[in-house]
Design a protein around this motif. Structure first.
Motif, PDB file in Angstrom:
ATOM      1  N   GLU A 297       0.824  -1.154   0.042  1.00 30.45           N
ATOM      2  CA  GLU A 297       0.082  -0.104   0.095  1.00 30.45           C
ATOM      3  C   GLU A 297       0.724   1.198   0.006  1.00 30.45           C
ATOM      4  O   GLU A 297       0.547   2.171  -0.833  1.00 30.45           O
ATOM      5  N   LEU A 298       1.877   1.258   0.789  1.00 28.28           N
ATOM      6  CA  LEU A 298       2.790   2.323   0.934  1.00 28.28           C
ATOM      7  C   LEU A 298       3.524   2.786  -0.369  1.00 28.28           C
ATOM      8  O   LEU A 298       3.752   3.848  -0.957  1.00 28.28           O
ATOM      9  N   ASP A 300       2.648   1.841  -3.419  1.00 31.07           N
ATOM     10  CA  ASP A 300       1.812   2.145  -4.297  1.00 31.07           C
ATOM     11  C   ASP A 300       1.333   3.696  -4.350  1.00 31.07           C
ATOM     12  O   ASP A 300       1.133   4.641  -5.278  1.00 31.07           O
ATOM     13  N   GLN A 301       1.311   4.353  -2.993  1.00 33.60           N
ATOM     14  CA  GLN A 301       1.153   5.670  -2.729  1.00 33.60           C
ATOM     15  C   GLN A 301       2.234   6.330  -3.177  1.00 33.60           C
ATOM     16  O   GLN A 301       2.110   7.507  -3.643  1.00 33.60           O
ATOM     17  N   ALA A 302       3.358   5.890  -2.719  1.00 31.60           N
ATOM     18  CA  ALA A 302       4.661   6.644  -3.387  1.00 31.60           C
ATOM     19  C   ALA A 302       4.568   6.665  -4.781  1.00 31.60           C
ATOM     20  O   ALA A 302       5.072   7.570  -5.337  1.00 31.60           O
ATOM     21  N   HIS A 304       2.379   6.589  -6.997  1.00 29.58           N
ATOM     22  CA  HIS A 304       1.457   7.556  -7.460  1.00 29.58           C
ATOM     23  C   HIS A 304       1.427   9.051  -7.174  1.00 29.58           C
ATOM     24  O   HIS A 304       0.611   9.832  -7.171  1.00 29.58           O
ATOM     25  N   ALA A 305       2.470   9.269  -6.280  1.00 36.61           N
ATOM     26  CA  ALA A 305       2.616  10.732  -5.627  1.00 36.61           C
ATOM     27  C   ALA A 305       3.012  11.513  -6.967  1.00 36.61           C
ATOM     28  O   ALA A 305       3.464  11.328  -7.930  1.00 36.61           O
ATOM     29  N   GLU A 310       6.102  15.059  -2.185  1.00 35.63           N
ATOM     30  CA  GLU A 310       5.035  14.251  -1.507  1.00 35.63           C
ATOM     31  C   GLU A 310       5.266  12.977  -1.229  1.00 35.63           C
ATOM     32  O   GLU A 310       4.908  12.441  -0.230  1.00 35.63           O
ATOM     33  N   VAL A 311       6.168  12.280  -1.823  1.00 38.51           N
ATOM     34  CA  VAL A 311       6.970  11.147  -1.303  1.00 38.51           C
ATOM     35  C   VAL A 311       7.622  11.174  -0.051  1.00 38.51           C
ATOM     36  O   VAL A 311       7.568  10.496   0.849  1.00 38.51           O
ATOM     37  N   LEU A 314       5.075  11.451   2.667  1.00 39.86           N
ATOM     38  CA  LEU A 314       4.737  10.328   3.050  1.00 39.86           C
ATOM     39  C   LEU A 314       5.433   9.478   4.015  1.00 39.86           C
ATOM     40  O   LEU A 314       4.876   8.748   4.956  1.00 39.86           O
TER      41      LEU A 314
END
Length: 323
Positions: A297-298, A300-302, A304-305, A310-311, A314
């Motif tokens: 999950e983390l 994927d968030q990184a 799509h940042a 933003e990364v 996170l």
């Protein structure tokens, strides 16, 4: 315009404009590649490569722009292949890593051993280089993952995530005067010739910053990219060694490792991949084996940042493991 032609110009550009070497790497003929490049240039109406006789001498300005787009196309083609392989056989494929000697020699072996045990049909490829080379290999698709500590500003095209913190130690022979001190200081360290990493490798910037802040000018007499080489020259009496803690093991029992964590700021090793890459299941697995806190999950968030900031946000405040 054919996909094969785009692959040819991309590969030629990444083989130092050596058509013969490109042909060998692609298992095809040199005349065939030259012909296809000419056909593409005729179709586009511009020269991609400047020539002197039969030899390619440089990439033209038009060629630079064309190669940039060709590279993007090649990466998307590779993504399509990865998607298909994930659905046809999610435990078979290849994974390429670009990293430094210290990571390859000391940090990665247990991770790789565990990974191969879990994914025996995934072939692993290790590339070692400078931070600049690591960045380029990950950005152009030669490597899937970049693992590095220094010069992270070079990795602007990559999503870089923190793995662990680490610090340094001072390596000296058992009879060295520094072993007699009750408390190690930068001033005492600076009195001795130093053997350490080449600038840009394995946390070297933190070392230089620490001396600079104290107004000290250490005498660095020898530098190397390889911690084992540094240890060799410490044994020869060339100077005291400053290396990553992780680079000291049981084979170094003839040397004394003095804790230098209070002298230098800790460094952070990161793992990253180029933006837009399709991450296969075993790629997520490798990341999490190397850095358990980097969940799918983390990651994927990184991925799509919208920006590096933003990364970084996170992972801000995250308690990283210490190597």
């Amino acid at each position: 315009m054919k996909l094969q032609q785009l692959r040819y110009i991309w590969e030629v550009a990444h083989h130092d404009l050596n058509v013969s070497a490109t042909a060998q790497s692609l298992y095809t003929s040199q005349p065939g590649i030259s012909k296809q490049i000419r056909l593409l240039e005729d179709e586009l109406g511009v020269e991609i490569f400047a020539r002197s006789g039969k030899h390619l001498t440089r990439v033209t300005p038009a060629g630079e722009a064309i190669l940039k787009t060709a590279g993007e196309i090649m990466r998307k083609v590779e993504n399509i292949k990865q998607v298909a392989q994930e659905f046809s056989n999610d435990k078979k494929g290849s994974l390429s890593l670009a990293t430094t000697h210290t990571q390859a020699r000391y940090a990665l072996p247990p991770v790789i051993k565990s990974f191969i045990g879990r994914y025996p049909d995934v072939s692993l490829h290790m590339h070692q280089g400078t931070p600049m080379q690591i960045s380029e290999m990950a950005a152009d698709g030669t490597a899937d993952f970049a693992i590095a500590t220094e010069a992270l500003e070079l990795f602007s095209d990559l999503v870089m995530m923190p793995v662990y913190r680490w610090n340094r130690c001072i390596l000296v022979p058992k009879s060295h005067p520094l072993c007699e001190l009750d408390k190690l200081s930068l001033e005492e360290v600076a009195k001795h010739p130093i053997v350490t990493y080449v600038f840009g490798f394995t946390g070297r910037s933190k070392l230089d910053e620490a001396f600079l802040e104290r107004g000290l000018s250490p005498k660095v007499v020898f530098t190397a990219a390889d911690a084992d080489v540094i240890k060799t020259y410490v044994r020869l009496g060339l100077g005291i060694g400053i290396v990553a803690d992780m680079a000291v093991d049981e084979e170094d029992d003839d040397l004394v490792a003095l804790d230098a964590s209070e002298l230098f700021e800790p460094s952070v090793t990161k793992i990253g991949f180029r933006k837009g890459i399709f991450l296969r299941g075993f790629m997520y697995e490798f990341i999490q084996q190397f850095a358990p806190h980097l969940t799918r999950e983390l990651v994927d968030q990184a991925a799509h940042a919208a920006s590096r900031a933003e990364v970084d946000e996170l992972f801000a405040g995250m308690e990283l493991p210490v190597y």
